[in-house]
Design a protein around this motif. Structure first.
Motif, PDB file in Angstrom:
ATOM      1  N   MET A 186       0.840  -1.194   0.000  1.00 39.10           N
ATOM      2  CA  MET A 186       0.000   0.000   0.000  1.00 39.10           C
ATOM      3  C   MET A 186       0.880   1.251   0.000  1.00 39.10           C
ATOM      4  SD  MET A 186      -2.933   1.103   2.766  1.00 39.10           S
ATOM      5  CE  MET A 186      -3.572  -0.578   2.764  1.00 39.10           C
ATOM      6  N   GLU A 187       0.564   2.180  -0.884  1.00 36.59           N
ATOM      7  CA  GLU A 187       1.372   3.394  -1.011  1.00 36.59           C
ATOM      8  C   GLU A 187       0.578   4.616  -0.553  1.00 36.59           C
ATOM      9  OE1 GLU A 187       2.627   3.676  -5.028  1.00 36.59           O
ATOM     10  OE2 GLU A 187       3.551   1.682  -5.060  1.00 36.59           O
ATOM     11  N   LEU A 188       1.323   5.649  -0.114  1.00 36.18           N
ATOM     12  CA  LEU A 188       0.668   6.872   0.350  1.00 36.18           C
ATOM     13  C   LEU A 188      -0.171   7.507  -0.753  1.00 36.18           C
ATOM     14  CD1 LEU A 188       3.416   8.592   2.538  1.00 36.18           C
ATOM     15  CD2 LEU A 188       1.296   7.530   3.313  1.00 36.18           C
ATOM     16  N   ARG A 189       0.324   7.444  -1.987  1.00 34.00           N
ATOM     17  CA  ARG A 189      -0.428   8.071  -3.075  1.00 34.00           C
ATOM     18  C   ARG A 189      -1.775   7.386  -3.274  1.00 34.00           C
ATOM     19  NH1 ARG A 189      -0.228   5.150  -7.743  1.00 34.00           N
ATOM     20  NH2 ARG A 189       1.334   3.489  -7.864  1.00 34.00           N
ATOM     21  N   GLN A 190      -1.829   6.050  -3.034  1.00 32.36           N
ATOM     22  CA  GLN A 190      -3.109   5.352  -3.141  1.00 32.36           C
ATOM     23  C   GLN A 190      -4.087   5.845  -2.067  1.00 32.36           C
ATOM     24  OE1 GLN A 190      -1.381   1.344  -2.912  1.00 32.36           O
ATOM     25  NE2 GLN A 190      -2.364   0.893  -4.895  1.00 32.36           N
ATOM     26  N   LEU A 191      -3.569   6.078  -0.861  1.00 34.14           N
ATOM     27  CA  LEU A 191      -4.425   6.592   0.213  1.00 34.14           C
ATOM     28  C   LEU A 191      -4.918   7.998  -0.119  1.00 34.14           C
ATOM     29  CD1 LEU A 191      -2.539   5.381   3.428  1.00 34.14           C
ATOM     30  CD2 LEU A 191      -4.485   4.326   2.264  1.00 34.14           C
ATOM     31  N   ARG A 192      -4.022   8.827  -0.687  1.00 34.93           N
ATOM     32  CA  ARG A 192      -4.431  10.185  -1.088  1.00 34.93           C
ATOM     33  C   ARG A 192      -5.526  10.117  -2.152  1.00 34.93           C
ATOM     34  NH1 ARG A 192       1.297  11.034  -1.104  1.00 34.93           N
ATOM     35  NH2 ARG A 192       1.967  12.189   0.759  1.00 34.93           N
ATOM     36  N   HIS A 193      -5.347   9.218  -3.114  1.00 32.41           N
ATOM     37  CA  HIS A 193      -6.342   9.074  -4.173  1.00 32.41           C
ATOM     38  C   HIS A 193      -7.684   8.641  -3.585  1.00 32.41           C
ATOM     39  CE1 HIS A 193      -2.886   8.203  -7.259  1.00 32.41           C
ATOM     40  NE2 HIS A 193      -2.942   9.465  -6.859  1.00 32.41           N
ATOM     41  N   PHE A 194      -7.649   7.665  -2.685  1.00 32.66           N
ATOM     42  CA  PHE A 194      -8.890   7.147  -2.108  1.00 32.66           C
ATOM     43  C   PHE A 194      -9.602   8.216  -1.271  1.00 32.66           C
ATOM     44  CE2 PHE A 194     -11.069   4.971   1.439  1.00 32.66           C
ATOM     45  CZ  PHE A 194     -12.078   4.369   0.702  1.00 32.66           C
ATOM     46  N   VAL A 195      -8.866   8.949  -0.439  1.00 35.94           N
ATOM     47  CA  VAL A 195      -9.460  10.010   0.386  1.00 35.94           C
ATOM     48  C   VAL A 195     -10.093  11.075  -0.503  1.00 35.94           C
ATOM     49  CG1 VAL A 195      -8.915  11.926   1.947  1.00 35.94           C
ATOM     50  CG2 VAL A 195      -8.037   9.636   2.422  1.00 35.94           C
ATOM     51  N   ALA A 196      -9.423  11.412  -1.597  1.00 34.84           N
ATOM     52  CA  ALA A 196      -9.966  12.414  -2.517  1.00 34.84           C
ATOM     53  C   ALA A 196     -11.288  11.954  -3.123  1.00 34.84           C
ATOM     54  CB  ALA A 196      -8.949  12.721  -3.615  1.00 34.84           C
ATOM     55  N   VAL A 197     -11.370  10.682  -3.481  1.00 32.58           N
ATOM     56  CA  VAL A 197     -12.605  10.162  -4.080  1.00 32.58           C
ATOM     57  C   VAL A 197     -13.744  10.211  -3.068  1.00 32.58           C
ATOM     58  CG1 VAL A 197     -13.724   8.113  -5.029  1.00 32.58           C
ATOM     59  CG2 VAL A 197     -11.409   8.714  -5.759  1.00 32.58           C
ATOM     60  N   GLU A 200     -18.799   0.080   3.768  1.00 34.33           N
ATOM     61  CA  GLU A 200     -18.457   0.023   5.196  1.00 34.33           C
ATOM     62  C   GLU A 200     -16.956  -0.154   5.380  1.00 34.33           C
ATOM     63  OE1 GLU A 200     -19.681  -2.502   9.233  1.00 34.33           O
ATOM     64  OE2 GLU A 200     -20.794  -2.779   7.366  1.00 34.33           O
ATOM     65  N   ALA A 201     -16.366  -1.043   4.570  1.00 31.08           N
ATOM     66  CA  ALA A 201     -14.907  -1.232   4.624  1.00 31.08           C
ATOM     67  C   ALA A 201     -14.194   0.034   4.168  1.00 31.08           C
ATOM     68  CB  ALA A 201     -14.508  -2.418   3.744  1.00 31.08           C
ATOM     69  N   GLY A 202     -14.768   0.691   3.170  1.00 33.70           N
ATOM     70  CA  GLY A 202     -14.172   1.927   2.676  1.00 33.70           C
ATOM     71  C   GLY A 202     -14.170   3.022   3.726  1.00 33.70           C
ATOM     72  N   LEU A 203     -15.243   3.134   4.513  1.00 35.06           N
ATOM     73  CA  LEU A 203     -15.304   4.145   5.571  1.00 35.06           C
ATOM     74  C   LEU A 203     -14.244   3.889   6.635  1.00 35.06           C
ATOM     75  CD1 LEU A 203     -19.161   4.588   6.037  1.00 35.06           C
ATOM     76  CD2 LEU A 203     -17.533   6.246   5.078  1.00 35.06           C
ATOM     77  N   ALA A 204     -14.021   2.603   6.960  1.00 29.64           N
ATOM     78  CA  ALA A 204     -12.984   2.266   7.936  1.00 29.64           C
ATOM     79  C   ALA A 204     -11.605   2.666   7.413  1.00 29.64           C
ATOM     80  CB  ALA A 204     -13.029   0.770   8.252  1.00 29.64           C
ATOM     81  N   LEU A 205     -11.343   2.367   6.137  1.00 27.31           N
ATOM     82  CA  LEU A 205     -10.066   2.754   5.542  1.00 27.31           C
ATOM     83  C   LEU A 205      -9.930   4.268   5.479  1.00 27.31           C
ATOM     84  CD1 LEU A 205      -7.428   2.024   4.086  1.00 27.31           C
ATOM     85  CD2 LEU A 205      -8.719   2.065   1.932  1.00 27.31           C
ATOM     86  N   TYR A 206     -11.014   4.958   5.135  1.00 21.20           N
ATOM     87  CA  TYR A 206     -10.994   6.426   5.028  1.00 21.20           C
ATOM     88  C   TYR A 206     -10.550   7.063   6.339  1.00 21.20           C
ATOM     89  CZ  TYR A 206     -12.851  11.182   4.460  1.00 21.20           C
ATOM     90  OH  TYR A 206     -13.008  12.545   4.404  1.00 21.20           O
ATOM     91  N   HIS A 207     -11.109   6.590   7.453  1.00 19.79           N
ATOM     92  CA  HIS A 207     -10.741   7.143   8.761  1.00 19.79           C
ATOM     93  C   HIS A 207      -9.253   6.939   9.039  1.00 19.79           C
ATOM     94  CE1 HIS A 207     -10.882   8.199  12.984  1.00 19.79           C
ATOM     95  NE2 HIS A 207     -10.382   7.008  13.283  1.00 19.79           N
ATOM     96  N   HIS A 208      -8.757   5.723   8.838  1.00 14.58           N
ATOM     97  CA  HIS A 208      -7.343   5.441   9.113  1.00 14.58           C
ATOM     98  C   HIS A 208      -6.427   6.156   8.128  1.00 14.58           C
ATOM     99  CE1 HIS A 208      -7.950   2.562  12.357  1.00 14.58           C
ATOM    100  NE2 HIS A 208      -8.900   1.984  11.637  1.00 14.58           N
ATOM    101  N   ALA A 209      -6.867   6.274   6.885  1.00 13.76           N
ATOM    102  CA  ALA A 209      -6.057   6.971   5.882  1.00 13.76           C
ATOM    103  C   ALA A 209      -5.868   8.431   6.259  1.00 13.76           C
ATOM    104  CB  ALA A 209      -6.713   6.855   4.506  1.00 13.76           C
ATOM    105  N   GLN A 210      -6.921   9.075   6.782  1.00 16.15           N
ATOM    106  CA  GLN A 210      -6.799  10.467   7.212  1.00 16.15           C
ATOM    107  C   GLN A 210      -5.753  10.612   8.309  1.00 16.15           C
ATOM    108  OE1 GLN A 210     -11.007  11.337   8.084  1.00 16.15           O
ATOM    109  NE2 GLN A 210     -10.823  13.021   6.636  1.00 16.15           N
ATOM    110  N   ILE A 211      -5.755   9.681   9.269  1.00 17.09           N
ATOM    111  CA  ILE A 211      -4.773   9.726  10.351  1.00 17.09           C
ATOM    112  C   ILE A 211      -3.357   9.599   9.794  1.00 17.09           C
ATOM    113  CG2 ILE A 211      -3.935   8.528  12.404  1.00 17.09           C
ATOM    114  CD1 ILE A 211      -6.832   7.741  12.993  1.00 17.09           C
ATOM    115  N   VAL A 212      -3.158   8.646   8.893  1.00 18.53           N
ATOM    116  CA  VAL A 212      -1.827   8.410   8.308  1.00 18.53           C
ATOM    117  C   VAL A 212      -1.362   9.623   7.502  1.00 18.53           C
ATOM    118  CG1 VAL A 212      -0.538   7.030   6.645  1.00 18.53           C
ATOM    119  CG2 VAL A 212      -2.072   5.909   8.280  1.00 18.53           C
TER     120      VAL A 212
END
Length: 298
Positions: free
Chosen positions: A1-12, A59-71
């Motif tokens: 998992m890369e930071l850019r993927q988390l940025r992309h997901f949070v943006a979506v 539901e899984a996406g919301l869990a990832l979204y929360h943790h991605a924001q922290i990271v």
């Protein structure tokens, strides 16, 4: 998992639209779609669900979204701190302050730190407890100085009480109750009130009257602006439970008065921070200064 993927997901998730999200992160929509698909394949779950007007997190996406924001917030802060150290700056500490302490205590802390540690920067956000706690959970704040409401707080956080805050029923000088003596809580019920639009404020307010077997007043105006609360009370048309130190600070203006009611609301206030937060020297300097100002030596 890369930071850019988390940025992309949070943006979506933030945009709820692939096209707008692609513009936000400055890549093409097909590239963004591939990035999200690769992330889903990596995790083995579906993160987004297509809707008629865009996309929505599962539901899984919301869990990832929360943790991605922290990271992502932690990485952003780390980048700033490393660059500041390169420039010779001690560091930046992000502080949340309860609205009632925006000038009381916090101003002295900021002035003292500016003299003793001039290369230490403080970014202060004032607000009410629930909002500040969300910001610290997401990694946007290093510490909070606030009152402690009667709610459960995660064991990840340290609550360090420093002072007792006494709130009194307050009115403007022109209010009908301002000159009356020996009031009781029943006398307060028919009047108009202004309180903070926060769960802990509502709970404390209702409990104050329930202790005497009374219904809480129904004519209530709610706001998250402490300035507006004090202005409405000063008008002589509202009552409000306000901290004694705020009333004392306005005594020269002679527009607020603490009513002669038999009981006040006592609450603890102090520091809230993550366990281990003091391991950063910059944070420890700020924690120590709050302790010194809020609880001075005899």
């Amino acid at each position: 998992m890369e930071l850019r993927q988390l940025r992309h997901f949070v943006a979506v998730v933030d945009c709820a639209n692939l096209s707008r999200a692609a513009e936000r992160v400055a890549i093409s929509q097909p590239a963004l779609t591939r990035s999200i698909k690769n992330l889903e394949d990596l995790l083995g779950v579906e993160l987004l669900e297509r809707k008629p007007r865009g996309v929505e997190a599962t539901e899984a996406g919301l869990a990832l979204y929360h943790h991605a924001q922290i990271v992502l917030n932690a990485c952003q802060r780390l980048t700033r701190e490393v660059r500041e150290l390169e420039r010779g700056v001690t560091g930046t500490v992000y502080v949340g302050v309860g609205s009632m302490f925006a000038t009381h205590i916090t101003a002295d802390v900021a002035q003292n730190l500016a003299q003793v540690h001039p290369r230490l920067a403080m970014v202060v956000t004032d607000g009410f407890f629930e909002e500040l706690l969300r910001r610290m959970q997401d990694g946007r704040l290093d510490l909070i100085f606030s009152n402690f409401p009667q709610v459960a707080v995660s064991s990840d956080f340290v609550l360090e009480p420093l002072i007792s805050v006494r709130s009194v029923v307050t009115a403007g000088r022109s209010h009908p109750l301002a000159r009356r003596r020996a009031l009781n809580r029943a006398d307060l019920v028919p009047h108009r009130w202004v309180i903070a639009d926060q769960p802990h404020a509502q709970d404390s307010f209702e409990r104050y009257f329930a202790e005497e077997g009374l219904p809480a007043p129904r004519d209530i105006f709610r706001t998250n602006s402490l300035t507006l609360m004090m202005s409405l009370v000063s008008s002589g048309k509202f009552l409000s439970p306000l901290p004694q130190h705020l009333i004392d600070s306005r005594s020269a203006e002679a527009d607020l008065v603490a009513l002669s009611v038999e009981a006040a609301i006592e609450r603890q206030a102090g520091l809230i921070y993550r366990a281990g937060a003091g391991s950063r020297p910059a944070v420890e300097h700020v924690l120590a200064e709050f302790r010194k100002v809020a609880r001075p030596s005899p």
